[in-house]
Structure formats: structure tokens, C-alpha cells
Scaffold this motif. Sequence first.
Motif, mmCIF file in Angstrom:
data_model
loop_
_atom_site.group_PDB
_atom_site.id
_atom_site.type_symbol
_atom_site.label_atom_id
_atom_site.label_comp_id
_atom_site.label_asym_id
_atom_site.label_seq_id
_atom_site.Cartn_x
_atom_site.Cartn_y
_atom_site.Cartn_z
ATOM 1 N N LEU A 153 0.837 -1.204 0.000
ATOM 2 C CA LEU A 153 0.000 0.000 0.000
ATOM 3 C C LEU A 153 0.868 1.249 0.000
ATOM 4 N N GLU A 154 0.456 2.206 -0.841
ATOM 5 C CA GLU A 154 1.084 3.520 -0.808
ATOM 6 C C GLU A 154 -0.012 4.577 -0.942
ATOM 7 N N MET A 155 -0.070 5.469 0.032
ATOM 8 C CA MET A 155 -1.012 6.589 -0.013
ATOM 9 C C MET A 155 -0.177 7.857 -0.189
ATOM 10 N N ARG A 156 -0.482 8.628 -1.243
ATOM 11 C CA ARG A 156 0.343 9.794 -1.571
ATOM 12 C C ARG A 156 -0.446 11.094 -1.452
ATOM 13 N N ASP A 157 0.084 12.010 -0.647
ATOM 14 C CA ASP A 157 -0.470 13.378 -0.532
ATOM 15 C C ASP A 157 -1.979 13.397 -0.298
ATOM 16 N N ASP A 188 -3.673 16.518 5.832
ATOM 17 C CA ASP A 188 -2.934 17.510 5.061
ATOM 18 C C ASP A 188 -1.719 16.860 4.396
ATOM 19 N N LYS A 189 -1.913 16.450 3.129
ATOM 20 C CA LYS A 189 -0.839 15.833 2.337
ATOM 21 C C LYS A 189 -0.147 14.678 3.083
ATOM 22 N N VAL A 190 -0.947 13.727 3.544
ATOM 23 C CA VAL A 190 -0.412 12.579 4.304
ATOM 24 C C VAL A 190 0.129 11.527 3.343
ATOM 25 N N ASN A 191 1.321 11.034 3.640
ATOM 26 C CA ASN A 191 1.929 9.934 2.881
ATOM 27 C C ASN A 191 2.094 8.732 3.810
ATOM 28 N N LEU A 192 1.702 7.568 3.318
ATOM 29 C CA LEU A 192 1.825 6.344 4.113
ATOM 30 C C LEU A 192 2.272 5.204 3.220
ATOM 31 N N GLN A 193 3.307 4.494 3.661
ATOM 32 C CA GLN A 193 3.768 3.309 2.929
ATOM 33 C C GLN A 193 3.712 2.107 3.870
ATOM 34 N N VAL A 194 3.071 1.037 3.400
ATOM 35 C CA VAL A 194 2.945 -0.185 4.198
ATOM 36 C C VAL A 194 3.540 -1.340 3.403
ATOM 37 N N TYR A 222 -11.741 13.369 -1.558
ATOM 38 C CA TYR A 222 -10.423 13.711 -0.998
ATOM 39 C C TYR A 222 -9.465 13.974 -2.157
ATOM 40 N N GLU A 223 -8.316 14.548 -1.848
ATOM 41 C CA GLU A 223 -7.260 14.727 -2.850
ATOM 42 C C GLU A 223 -6.138 13.743 -2.557
ATOM 43 N N GLY A 224 -5.395 13.362 -3.601
ATOM 44 C CA GLY A 224 -4.278 12.436 -3.428
ATOM 45 C C GLY A 224 -4.521 11.116 -4.137
ATOM 46 N N GLU A 225 -3.550 10.210 -4.026
ATOM 47 C CA GLU A 225 -3.621 8.933 -4.751
ATOM 48 C C GLU A 225 -3.401 7.755 -3.809
ATOM 49 N N ILE A 226 -4.104 6.656 -4.115
ATOM 50 C CA ILE A 226 -3.946 5.412 -3.355
ATOM 51 C C ILE A 226 -3.489 4.316 -4.315
ATOM 52 N N TYR A 227 -2.343 3.691 -3.997
ATOM 53 C CA TYR A 227 -1.852 2.554 -4.786
ATOM 54 C C TYR A 227 -1.908 1.315 -3.911
ATOM 55 N N PHE A 228 -2.624 0.293 -4.400
ATOM 56 C CA PHE A 228 -2.703 -0.976 -3.663
ATOM 57 C C PHE A 228 -2.192 -2.079 -4.575
ATOM 58 N N GLU A 229 -1.179 -2.807 -4.119
ATOM 59 C CA GLU A 229 -0.483 -3.825 -4.919
ATOM 60 C C GLU A 229 -0.041 -3.239 -6.256
ATOM 61 N N GLY A 230 0.453 -1.997 -6.206
ATOM 62 C CA GLY A 230 1.001 -1.331 -7.388
ATOM 63 C C GLY A 230 -0.017 -0.718 -8.332
ATOM 64 N N GLU A 231 -1.303 -0.888 -8.004
ATOM 65 C CA GLU A 231 -2.357 -0.401 -8.905
ATOM 66 C C GLU A 231 -3.043 0.831 -8.309
ATOM 67 N N LEU A 232 -3.234 1.864 -9.148
ATOM 68 C CA LEU A 232 -3.918 3.083 -8.698
ATOM 69 C C LEU A 232 -5.392 2.759 -8.455
#
Length: 510
Positions: free
Chosen positions: A6-10, A22-28, A60-70
Motif C-alpha cells: 500500500l502507498e497513499m500519496r499526498d 494535510d498531504k499525508v503519505n503512508l507506505q505499508v 479527498y485529494e491524493g492517490e492510493i496505490y494498492f499492490e502497485g495499482e492506482l
Amino acid sequence: MSELILEMRDITKLFPGVKALDKVNLQVEKGEIHALVGENGAGKSTLMSVLSGIYPYGDYEGEIYFEGELCAFRDIKESEHKGIVIIHQELALSPYMSISENIFLGNEQAKKGIIDWNLTHNKAKELIKLVGLKESHTTLVKDIGVGKQQLVEIAKALSKDVKLLILDEPTAALNDEDSEHLLNLLMKINKEKNITCIIISHKLNEITKISNQITVIRDGACIETLNKENQVITEDRIIKGMVGRDLVDRFPKRDAQIGEVTFEVNNWTVYDPMDESRKKLDDISFNVKKGEILGIAGLMGSGRTELAMSLFGRAYDKKISGEIIKLGQKVEFKNVQQAIDSGLAYVTEDRKQAGLILIDDIKHNITLSNLKNISRRFVVNENQEKTISESYRGKLNIKSSSIHQKTGNLSGGNQQKVVLSKWIFTEPDVLILDEPTRGIDVGAKYEIYTIIQQMANEGKSIIVISSELPEILGICDRVYVMNEGKIVGEMDRKDASQESIMTCILQSMH
């Protein structure tokens, strides 16, 4: 480098009058247990609601990638289809349905629109065994405790081919034994089933025990991610990230000025409302003094809440014997209003169900328990109501956009401050607090302890019921220990320790 699941961007999320994220980034990383920590209102649950589609794409604003897929989840069904399952603090189970029916609720094992009950029950039995439940799959959910209901929720998640399991405060309402079992189960399914977990919790000892990485969120922003592999992570280190400073003491310094006995209970016996031949409380006697903070310790189910509710205008059952003496006079409270009028107040352990009207604003919730104080001929003086609400909002540091904000939109810690405001406004002589800091972060706990202490310093008698022994030992002047509906010990602050309290409980067991 480990593979990211998982990657959550901005991620940015706005509510009226407040920027929750506010522009939270999370990598799991795949296969890890990743903890999210932060004060109440920091944005942890909001971030997970964005991830699981509760707040849909476009909200919301920003992007969520799960298993490499947007991903652009429009609802919770879409995130579950990908293998993301969230278990909320308020369990989503149907009490009058069986365990197996609950496990497959919304995920029915059907062929051509008809439920295959043999398949449902067989699969349920496998999942029940996996999560360590001993109950039959036909048992109704209402007949099992909260700890076991959490296990049903996990079984329900496992039935959906979960890849990423999110748990929001899974142990908040559990005793130590149930918490330990749940954490061991999480580590087991993480290891054996390779299920990645994100856990939100205020219990820092649990976080440091089971998680590989810990992300700290403060005021809607990601502060840091701590990795267990390359650094030693202590509770104090996490707290520093959460509150932005070193918290030298978990409890405020206590300089008690204790007076005479103000409230006394003698030979208090209460029967079970479902079975009036069975005693819930057996011949209980205790007292609390002016300016004293009295603790009542005991395991869950020991009868502490039943004691508080039965004293508070017989809110628990009517078949009660014994006497209450307040300020030297024998008193009798036939209902809750009489108890309030006589200077008794009770802060319930369940603020959401019994403590607040969540759809109403802060102002109305604060003044609700003492409307006659701001009314003339049954008409509420709205200016007075606003002034009082603003005063409590300031005094108790309730973080909100205004007194007109809906109470349901506040964080847990701020909701608890509204409940406290409501009862302080009744100007009680005796205040009973049942689990006053359940589900609340370290910083907010300290603020609530300070409020409790201020009230004691004003000469009020405070009774604190808590399952957290460090809390009892940290704020109370004297402690009674309860077990199986009886008082089994009493000790002063200087003699009380976790060991002495647990010894009292164990020695009293049959």
C-alpha cells in the motif's frame, strides 16, 4: 527493499471548517503489522476511511496505490473486493443472529440466489477454529462477550480473502486477557496467512509489542515512521512524536486536601434484572471523603458498573437493598432525576450510546443535564446557554470549530470532555466516573486527569472506575478492589500496587 502493498500519496481531506488530513503519505510493506498512532482527532481513522472507500474517490485529494495499482474506491464494497477489510471500533455485528450468520453477513454463501447453509456452517466452523473461539457456530452474538465479538469480526474479515486488515482500536473495550488473545491471533494470521495488518491503538505497550513499523500522525499530518528493525522504540519516544514534546509525567502531581466522609454506602445488595434470585452485588459497603479521588479496581464483569448505575437513581435494576448516607443524612434516590438533584453525577463508560446525543451540537449536550438552571418558566435562555457552553469549551479545552459543531464529529477525547462538562455543569458533590479515559490518547488523558484533580481540589468527592491499573494507581488517593460483586480489598495510595490489587482479586476467587 521490501515490496509495498500500500502507498497513499499526498492524501488531503477537508471537513467544514477543518483540514482533517494535510498531504499525508503512508507506505505499508507486504506482510508487516503497521501501527498508526496519534492523539484523538489527529486523523488516523479519517485516513483509514479514505483508504477503505467510506470517504469515496473525489471526496479527498491524493492517490492510493494498492499492490502497485492506482485505486479509486467509490464505496467499501470496492475496497473489500480488492482485499482491504476494515474493522471499526464500534463492531458491526447483528446481536440476534448467530456467529456463522454474522461471519457471512453481506458475503452470503449462495448458489442461484439461495443461501447454502451447509457450506455456510462448515466454512464458519473452520474460521471459528482459526480465530480460537470455543463457542458453537449457532450461538447468538448477543450471548458472547465483547472480546469474543472482536474475534467474530476477524473471522468475518478472513472470510473475504483479506490481504490488508485494518483494525481501529481493537482492544479499547477489552480486558487484559482478551487483549492478549487478540494480539496473539493478529501475529498468528500475519505470519501464517501472510495478511498485512494496519492497527490503530492508544495502548502503546501493545503497539510496541506487535508492530514492525509505527507511523505517527499529528494534526492531520504525517510526522514520522519509526522502524523496529533499525531503532529501539520506547513508549516515551512514541509519545514525543504524538504530542510534539516530551511528556515527563503521565499523571499530574497530586497534593490532596482530604476532608470528612461525604458519601457512604452500607450493605448495598443488587439483584440481576434478568434473574431476580441472583445477586449482582452482595453486601457492599464503602465511603468517599470530601476532596478525595477514590478508585474502584477490578476485572471486567466484577460488578463495578452495576454498582455505579444502581447508586445513580437505580439506573440498574430496581430490586435493591442497603442504604446511602450523604453528608450525614440517609438519602434515597428512586430515579435518576432525584440523584442529580441531590448532587450525584455519573459519567457512563459508553459515551456514544448513553453519554451523548451525537447528532446534536456541543452546546445542547453540555446544558442538557441542568436545563432548569438556564430556564425561566420552561423557556431556555439561549444567550445564557451559549455563554455557559463557551465557558466549558474554553475551560476544558474542547477542540472544535464552535459550540455549534455536532458532537458526533468530535474526536473521542473531545467527546469525553463534553460529557464531563455536562456533569460538571450540574455542580455535583459526588461524581462517579466509569472508565473516564477509555479509547483516549495519552495527551487527552493527562488533560482529563487534570480536570478530575481540579474538581477534587474544589472539595468534590470523585469515584473513578477503571480497568487500567496504572490509571487507578496514578490518580487515586485510596482504592477499593471488587471481584464477583463483592468488595475484596481496600488500600491507601502508598500501599497500592498492581501486584497487591491482583493478589486481592486472585485470593477472593472461589
